[in-house]
Design a protein around this motif. Structure first.
Motif, PDB file in Angstrom:
ATOM      1  N   ASP A   1       0.809  -1.230   0.000  1.00  0.00           N
ATOM      2  CA  ASP A   1       0.000   0.000   0.000  1.00  0.00           C
ATOM      3  C   ASP A   1       0.839   1.276   0.000  1.00  0.00           C
ATOM      4  O   ASP A   1       0.314   2.379   0.111  1.00  0.00           O
ATOM      5  N   GLY A   2       2.158   1.136  -0.105  1.00  0.00           N
ATOM      6  CA  GLY A   2       3.038   2.303  -0.155  1.00  0.00           C
ATOM      7  C   GLY A   2       3.617   2.718   1.195  1.00  0.00           C
ATOM      8  O   GLY A   2       4.507   3.557   1.253  1.00  0.00           O
ATOM      9  N   THR A   3       3.123   2.153   2.273  1.00  0.00           N
ATOM     10  CA  THR A   3       3.659   2.468   3.594  1.00  0.00           C
ATOM     11  C   THR A   3       4.922   1.648   3.841  1.00  0.00           C
ATOM     12  O   THR A   3       5.282   0.791   3.037  1.00  0.00           O
ATOM     13  N   THR A   4       5.576   1.914   4.950  1.00  0.00           N
ATOM     14  CA  THR A   4       6.741   1.134   5.343  1.00  0.00           C
ATOM     15  C   THR A   4       6.522   0.571   6.738  1.00  0.00           C
ATOM     16  O   THR A   4       5.760   1.127   7.530  1.00  0.00           O
ATOM     17  N   LYS A   5       7.192  -0.523   7.004  1.00  0.00           N
ATOM     18  CA  LYS A   5       7.056  -1.215   8.290  1.00  0.00           C
ATOM     19  C   LYS A   5       8.452  -1.569   8.794  1.00  0.00           C
ATOM     20  O   LYS A   5       9.273  -2.095   8.036  1.00  0.00           O
ATOM     21  N   PRO A   6       8.753  -1.293  10.093  1.00  0.00           N
ATOM     22  CA  PRO A   6      10.059  -1.698  10.631  1.00  0.00           C
ATOM     23  C   PRO A   6      10.181  -3.219  10.649  1.00  0.00           C
ATOM     24  O   PRO A   6       9.224  -3.917  10.975  1.00  0.00           O
ATOM     25  N   VAL A   7      11.363  -3.714  10.276  1.00  0.00           N
ATOM     26  CA  VAL A   7      11.596  -5.159  10.267  1.00  0.00           C
ATOM     27  C   VAL A   7      12.925  -5.470  10.956  1.00  0.00           C
ATOM     28  O   VAL A   7      13.826  -4.644  11.005  1.00  0.00           O
ATOM     29  N   SER A   8      13.025  -6.695  11.459  1.00  0.00           N
ATOM     30  CA  SER A   8      14.266  -7.178  12.067  1.00  0.00           C
ATOM     31  C   SER A   8      15.299  -7.446  10.981  1.00  0.00           C
ATOM     32  O   SER A   8      14.960  -7.692   9.824  1.00  0.00           O
ATOM     33  N   ALA A   9      16.551  -7.418  11.387  1.00  0.00           N
ATOM     34  CA  ALA A   9      17.642  -7.713  10.467  1.00  0.00           C
ATOM     35  C   ALA A   9      18.817  -8.270  11.258  1.00  0.00           C
ATOM     36  O   ALA A   9      18.886  -8.107  12.476  1.00  0.00           O
ATOM     37  N   ILE A  10      19.695  -8.937  10.562  1.00  0.00           N
ATOM     38  CA  ILE A  10      20.975  -9.338  11.135  1.00  0.00           C
ATOM     39  C   ILE A  10      21.937  -8.209  10.799  1.00  0.00           C
ATOM     40  O   ILE A  10      22.150  -7.892   9.625  1.00  0.00           O
ATOM     41  N   VAL A  11      22.477  -7.554  11.824  1.00  0.00           N
ATOM     42  CA  VAL A  11      23.313  -6.373  11.631  1.00  0.00           C
ATOM     43  C   VAL A  11      24.695  -6.638  12.226  1.00  0.00           C
ATOM     44  O   VAL A  11      24.815  -7.058  13.375  1.00  0.00           O
ATOM     45  N   SER A  12      25.722  -6.374  11.450  1.00  0.00           N
ATOM     46  CA  SER A  12      27.092  -6.501  11.939  1.00  0.00           C
ATOM     47  C   SER A  12      27.956  -5.463  11.238  1.00  0.00           C
ATOM     48  O   SER A  12      27.522  -4.825  10.285  1.00  0.00           O
ATOM     49  N   GLY A  13      29.153  -5.302  11.728  1.00  0.00           N
ATOM     50  CA  GLY A  13      30.050  -4.362  11.073  1.00  0.00           C
ATOM     51  C   GLY A  13      31.237  -4.007  11.931  1.00  0.00           C
ATOM     52  O   GLY A  13      31.409  -4.511  13.040  1.00  0.00           O
ATOM     53  N   ASP A  14      32.058  -3.129  11.384  1.00  0.00           N
ATOM     54  CA  ASP A  14      33.219  -2.643  12.111  1.00  0.00           C
ATOM     55  C   ASP A  14      33.516  -1.210  11.711  1.00  0.00           C
ATOM     56  O   ASP A  14      32.970  -0.689  10.745  1.00  0.00           O
ATOM     57  N   VAL A  15      34.364  -0.587  12.509  1.00  0.00           N
ATOM     58  CA  VAL A  15      34.794   0.788  12.311  1.00  0.00           C
ATOM     59  C   VAL A  15      36.317   0.772  12.285  1.00  0.00           C
ATOM     60  O   VAL A  15      36.944   0.143  13.139  1.00  0.00           O
ATOM     61  N   THR A  16      36.897   1.470  11.316  1.00  0.00           N
ATOM     62  CA  THR A  16      38.347   1.514  11.184  1.00  0.00           C
ATOM     63  C   THR A  16      38.797   2.964  11.090  1.00  0.00           C
ATOM     64  O   THR A  16      38.177   3.763  10.373  1.00  0.00           O
ATOM     65  N   ASN A  17      39.872   3.301  11.801  1.00  0.00           N
ATOM     66  CA  ASN A  17      40.407   4.657  11.667  1.00  0.00           C
ATOM     67  C   ASN A  17      41.409   4.684  10.505  1.00  0.00           C
ATOM     68  O   ASN A  17      41.639   3.671   9.836  1.00  0.00           O
ATOM     69  N   LEU A  18      42.008   5.843  10.272  1.00  0.00           N
ATOM     70  CA  LEU A  18      42.881   6.003   9.106  1.00  0.00           C
ATOM     71  C   LEU A  18      44.218   5.278   9.223  1.00  0.00           C
ATOM     72  O   LEU A  18      44.939   5.159   8.235  1.00  0.00           O
ATOM     73  N   ILE A  19      44.553   4.782  10.422  1.00  0.00           N
ATOM     74  CA  ILE A  19      45.778   3.979  10.555  1.00  0.00           C
ATOM     75  C   ILE A  19      45.438   2.498  10.749  1.00  0.00           C
ATOM     76  O   ILE A  19      46.207   1.735  11.316  1.00  0.00           O
TER      77      ILE A  19
END
Length: 160
Positions: free
Chosen positions: A85-103
């Motif tokens: 119908d054009g609306t959106t609904k929040p859904v679960s997800a598998i979320v992972s990741g990392d953060v890296t600095n410039l060194i």
């Protein structure tokens, strides 16, 4: 991080809304963040923003087990699925990741799922130093039968 209990429903809902609002405010007013970030993949919209944890009010941070610090940041991710119908609904997800600095120093992100009546999002914490550029590498998998979507972005952080 601890998971909030359900017997404080009103407080949790209020805290969740304020947590998201703080993230959006930081994206709007902080020189270290751009406006809301979003990617669209098929029927899914993945919203994400990174901001300084000191923007969160102390009582809200305490309720969710979030450490407030001038050198700690929060990454907020939410996934919405487009409906017929054009609306959106929040859904679960598998979320992972990392953060890296410039060194090339890497931090693995551990996400806490926050689920409320009309909201579902994931919060990850990371550390930073003043005037530091961080590179985020995220994998978001709303459908466990499909490959994860990769999101990469870079952002500069400042100690407030």
């Amino acid at each position: 991080m601890k998971t909030p209990t359900r017997h404080h429903g009103f407080l949790q809902t209020t805290a969740a809304v304020l947590l998201m609002f703080a993230g959006l405010l930081s994206a709007t007013f902080s020189s270290s963040a751009s406006a809301e970030q979003m990617v669209s993949h098929g029927d899914y919209m993945i919203h994400y923003n990174a901001f300084n944890s000191s923007f969160i009010e102390p009582d809200i941070a305490s309720a969710y087990g979030i450490e407030r610090s001038k050198t700690k940041g929060l990454l907020n991710i939410s996934v919405l699925k487009k409906q017929a119908d054009g609306t959106t609904k929040p859904v679960s997800a598998i979320v992972s990741g990392d953060v890296t600095n410039l060194i090339s120093q890497r931090q693995t992100l551990k996400f806490m799922k926050i689920e409320e009546t009309n909201a579902l999002y994931y919060i990850g914490e990371y550390g930073f130093t003043d005037d530091q550029v961080l590179r985020f590498n995220l994998q978001v998998q709303p459908d466990p039968n499909q490959p994860a979507y990769t999101i990469n972005f870079e952002q500069r952080f400042y100690v407030d």
